[in-house]
Design a protein around this motif. Sequence first.
Motif, PDB file in Angstrom:
ATOM      1  N   ARG A 112       0.835  -1.209   0.101  1.00  0.00           N
ATOM      2  CA  ARG A 112      -0.180   0.036  -0.072  1.00  0.00           C
ATOM      3  C   ARG A 112       0.862   1.310  -0.146  1.00  0.00           C
ATOM      4  NH1 ARG A 112      -5.192  -0.396   1.607  1.00  0.00           N
ATOM      5  NH2 ARG A 112      -6.104  -2.446   1.145  1.00  0.00           N
ATOM      6  N   THR A 113       0.225   2.327  -0.459  1.00  0.00           N
ATOM      7  CA  THR A 113       1.088   3.602  -0.636  1.00  0.00           C
ATOM      8  C   THR A 113       1.516   4.103   0.727  1.00  0.00           C
ATOM      9  OG1 THR A 113      -0.260   4.126  -2.688  1.00  0.00           O
ATOM     10  CG2 THR A 113       0.898   5.985  -1.448  1.00  0.00           C
ATOM     11  N   TYR A 114       0.733   4.179   1.612  1.00  0.00           N
ATOM     12  CA  TYR A 114       0.979   5.005   2.839  1.00  0.00           C
ATOM     13  C   TYR A 114       1.364   4.220   3.887  1.00  0.00           C
ATOM     14  CZ  TYR A 114      -1.204   8.466   0.175  1.00  0.00           C
ATOM     15  OH  TYR A 114      -1.586   9.379  -0.696  1.00  0.00           O
ATOM     16  N   GLY A 115       2.510   4.416   4.841  1.00  0.00           N
ATOM     17  CA  GLY A 115       2.821   3.607   5.836  1.00  0.00           C
ATOM     18  C   GLY A 115       4.272   3.767   6.452  1.00  0.00           C
ATOM     19  N   ALA A 116       5.078   4.671   5.687  1.00  0.00           N
ATOM     20  CA  ALA A 116       6.545   4.625   6.228  1.00  0.00           C
ATOM     21  C   ALA A 116       6.771   6.022   5.966  1.00  0.00           C
ATOM     22  CB  ALA A 116       7.331   4.169   4.835  1.00  0.00           C
ATOM     23  N   ILE A 117       7.800   6.669   7.095  1.00  0.00           N
ATOM     24  CA  ILE A 117       8.060   8.068   7.359  1.00  0.00           C
ATOM     25  C   ILE A 117       9.596   8.286   7.330  1.00  0.00           C
ATOM     26  CG2 ILE A 117       5.994   8.233   8.748  1.00  0.00           C
ATOM     27  CD1 ILE A 117       7.848   7.923  11.159  1.00  0.00           C
ATOM     28  N   GLY A 118      10.355   7.150   6.785  1.00  0.00           N
ATOM     29  CA  GLY A 118      11.719   7.403   6.484  1.00  0.00           C
ATOM     30  C   GLY A 118      12.849   6.811   7.498  1.00  0.00           C
ATOM     31  N   THR A 119      12.186   5.778   8.433  1.00  0.00           N
ATOM     32  CA  THR A 119      12.916   5.115   9.371  1.00  0.00           C
ATOM     33  C   THR A 119      12.730   3.561   9.242  1.00  0.00           C
ATOM     34  OG1 THR A 119      11.000   5.218  10.676  1.00  0.00           O
ATOM     35  CG2 THR A 119      12.518   6.958  11.085  1.00  0.00           C
ATOM     36  N   GLY A 120      12.647   3.300   7.993  1.00  0.00           N
ATOM     37  CA  GLY A 120      12.318   1.672   7.462  1.00  0.00           C
ATOM     38  C   GLY A 120      10.916   1.690   6.874  1.00  0.00           C
ATOM     39  N   ASP A 121      10.817   0.710   5.703  1.00  0.00           N
ATOM     40  CA  ASP A 121       9.506   0.639   5.034  1.00  0.00           C
ATOM     41  C   ASP A 121       8.852  -0.816   5.531  1.00  0.00           C
ATOM     42  OD1 ASP A 121       9.927   2.653   3.320  1.00  0.00           O
ATOM     43  OD2 ASP A 121      11.256   1.444   1.809  1.00  0.00           O
ATOM     44  N   LEU A 122       8.477  -0.361   6.794  1.00  0.00           N
ATOM     45  CA  LEU A 122       8.101  -1.413   7.703  1.00  0.00           C
ATOM     46  C   LEU A 122       6.697  -2.187   7.151  1.00  0.00           C
ATOM     47  CD1 LEU A 122       8.691   0.033  11.189  1.00  0.00           C
ATOM     48  CD2 LEU A 122      10.189  -1.289   9.761  1.00  0.00           C
ATOM     49  N   THR A 123       5.950  -1.275   6.817  1.00  0.00           N
ATOM     50  CA  THR A 123       4.390  -1.959   6.297  1.00  0.00           C
ATOM     51  C   THR A 123       4.824  -2.719   5.020  1.00  0.00           C
ATOM     52  OG1 THR A 123       3.855   0.016   4.909  1.00  0.00           O
ATOM     53  CG2 THR A 123       3.290  -0.298   7.150  1.00  0.00           C
ATOM     54  N   ALA A 124       5.618  -2.163   3.824  1.00  0.00           N
ATOM     55  CA  ALA A 124       5.745  -2.910   2.519  1.00  0.00           C
ATOM     56  C   ALA A 124       6.574  -4.233   2.783  1.00  0.00           C
ATOM     57  CB  ALA A 124       6.701  -1.705   1.861  1.00  0.00           C
ATOM     58  N   THR A 130      11.583  10.403   4.059  1.00  0.00           N
ATOM     59  CA  THR A 130      12.283  10.010   2.761  1.00  0.00           C
ATOM     60  C   THR A 130      11.180   9.343   1.606  1.00  0.00           C
ATOM     61  OG1 THR A 130      14.073   9.718   3.966  1.00  0.00           O
ATOM     62  CG2 THR A 130      14.214   9.130   1.727  1.00  0.00           C
ATOM     63  N   PRO A 131      10.249   8.416   2.181  1.00  0.00           N
ATOM     64  CA  PRO A 131       9.403   8.005   1.335  1.00  0.00           C
ATOM     65  C   PRO A 131       8.500   8.902   0.635  1.00  0.00           C
ATOM     66  CG  PRO A 131       9.195   6.691   3.385  1.00  0.00           C
ATOM     67  CD  PRO A 131       9.934   8.090   3.579  1.00  0.00           C
ATOM     68  N   GLN A 132       8.248  10.019   1.117  1.00  0.00           N
ATOM     69  CA  GLN A 132       7.417  11.063   0.537  1.00  0.00           C
ATOM     70  C   GLN A 132       8.436  11.727  -0.426  1.00  0.00           C
ATOM     71  OE1 GLN A 132       7.165  10.352   3.664  1.00  0.00           O
ATOM     72  NE2 GLN A 132       5.271   9.709   3.730  1.00  0.00           N
ATOM     73  N   ALA A 133       9.758  11.848  -0.085  1.00  0.00           N
ATOM     74  CA  ALA A 133      10.583  12.600  -1.278  1.00  0.00           C
ATOM     75  C   ALA A 133      10.802  11.902  -2.215  1.00  0.00           C
ATOM     76  CB  ALA A 133      11.830  13.027  -0.346  1.00  0.00           C
ATOM     77  N   ALA A 134      10.818  10.343  -2.270  1.00  0.00           N
ATOM     78  CA  ALA A 134      11.074   9.632  -3.436  1.00  0.00           C
ATOM     79  C   ALA A 134       9.794   9.624  -4.228  1.00  0.00           C
ATOM     80  CB  ALA A 134      11.372   8.254  -2.746  1.00  0.00           C
ATOM     81  N   ARG A 135       8.568   9.441  -3.620  1.00  0.00           N
ATOM     82  CA  ARG A 135       7.430   9.514  -4.415  1.00  0.00           C
ATOM     83  C   ARG A 135       7.324  10.722  -5.248  1.00  0.00           C
ATOM     84  NH1 ARG A 135       4.677   7.179   0.052  1.00  0.00           N
ATOM     85  NH2 ARG A 135       3.683   8.903   0.522  1.00  0.00           N
ATOM     86  N   SER A 136       7.704  11.844  -4.596  1.00  0.00           N
ATOM     87  CA  SER A 136       7.392  13.088  -5.180  1.00  0.00           C
ATOM     88  C   SER A 136       8.250  13.256  -6.320  1.00  0.00           C
ATOM     89  CB  SER A 136       7.610  14.376  -4.233  1.00  0.00           C
ATOM     90  OG  SER A 136       6.602  14.268  -3.170  1.00  0.00           O
TER      91      SER A 136
END
Length: 499
Positions: free
Chosen positions: A124-136, A431-437
């Motif tokens: 899913r798209t939302y769930g990470a804030i730059g300290t690890g892509d835990l949900t993915a 960072t996830p938001q930076a990468a998606r952008s």
Amino acid sequence: MTVVLDGAHLTCEQVDRAAHGSGIALGSTGRAEAAWRMAGLLNGPVYGRTTGVGANKDVAAEDTGLDLLRSHAGGAGPAIEAFRARATLVVRLNQLLAGGSGVDPALLPVLAAAVNRGLTPPIRTYGAIGTGDLTALATTALCLLGELPWTSPSEDVRTGARDGDTGDTGDTGVRNGNPPSGSEAGSGAGNAGGGPPGTRAGDPVPRFALASGDALPFISSGAATLADAALACHRLGVLLSAATAVAAHSFRAIEASLEPLSPVVQRGPEQTEVATELRALVGSTSPRRVQDPYGYRAFPQVHGAVLDALGRAERTIVEEMNAAPENPLIADGQAWHNGNFHSARVALALDALRAALVQTATLSAARLATLNDPAHTGLLPFLAERPGLSGVMILEYVAHSALAELRHLAAPVTLGGAVLSLGTEDHASFTPQAARSALAAAEPLEIVLACELVASVRALRRRGLPCDLPLDPAMEDRPLDADLDAARGLLPGLVPRDL
């Protein structure tokens, strides 16, 4: 060409190629095997293996890894595209090959089999804030365990339950509702002929029974974020190289002065490279003005800066994709608790890159304005066929609409912050938001460049100058959406150097 993963040499271009179906092969698993053996000898508290996680770091826990995966697989929003999910698997595989996680290396060929069959986890798209892509990565782990279905390349196939199976017997690698052991998962995946398990039609769906102690090490990574960042850098690199060729058409169309491209005025390697390349593409002109607007005169400075930002971002991403980001890191006979999962340096590099994109796109829009101006072209306003017609007037509106979107995407994410898990985790890079952008920024940048290209080609033709690009030569007022689509498709072919 198949991408070989070895934990040390993965590039952004290779991530893009593997994400779009090139296939992958595993190099040496030696470092992963060494870390796994070392992990089996550890004594004392080890975060996530013998303790809880987050605020539960000091709570002794035993065999709670699978519960961790189930609780952390709760992302939200739409599922990401298959190519992005596939890139995530490729990056995580490469990181595991770098060693340091302690994860059972028998997992690696099973994960590779999923990539090669085009199977992807429903991230899913939302769930990470730059300290690890835990949900993915927790979602990926549940696919490996058989608790979630892989997504198949065929829209009408749910590969967790093929041909009417319920997903708890036979081909799925799950028996009586319980996943098999790691060795069973590997042997049951069909390894005859020496290929990775699960890569041939009719092979069982790739499954692997992660041990409880492997749960946190598997998800302790920003692989999904790095995948997006790598995909973005590769695509933006192609567009930014094409931008130089687009600018060359505009230089020729208005007979811009080549003085600003002279070697004597260049500073820094990127600026010099841009000026040299552009000078070669333009050839010669018959300047009409002592000085041209900034869109021409300052192109090496501005475009050189964005190439510098791109290079810095790409180097940072490549370093992270070929490193072991796990906490704890298994090395030198012990578990090293650390913060290498934190991706602040990637976020900062991507923020700078997106800001630089706006600068170079703004210059493209400025050149488009000069192409519509008789003072610069000597032609009718808006390159119209006859007086009073609108010609390519609408292209400026389209370009500035896309430019506005690009500015929106350039908003820095690193100004934000978050305190989570009862204050234990008191910083986030987003960072996830930076990468998606960054990945999303490719489309508006491409549109701005396409607008300039359509106008510059028309100006060249109106002036009787050579231009062999296959864009519609009709000059009458008509819808230009097909021209823009065609121009967007031409941009990758305009790349003047091998990327």
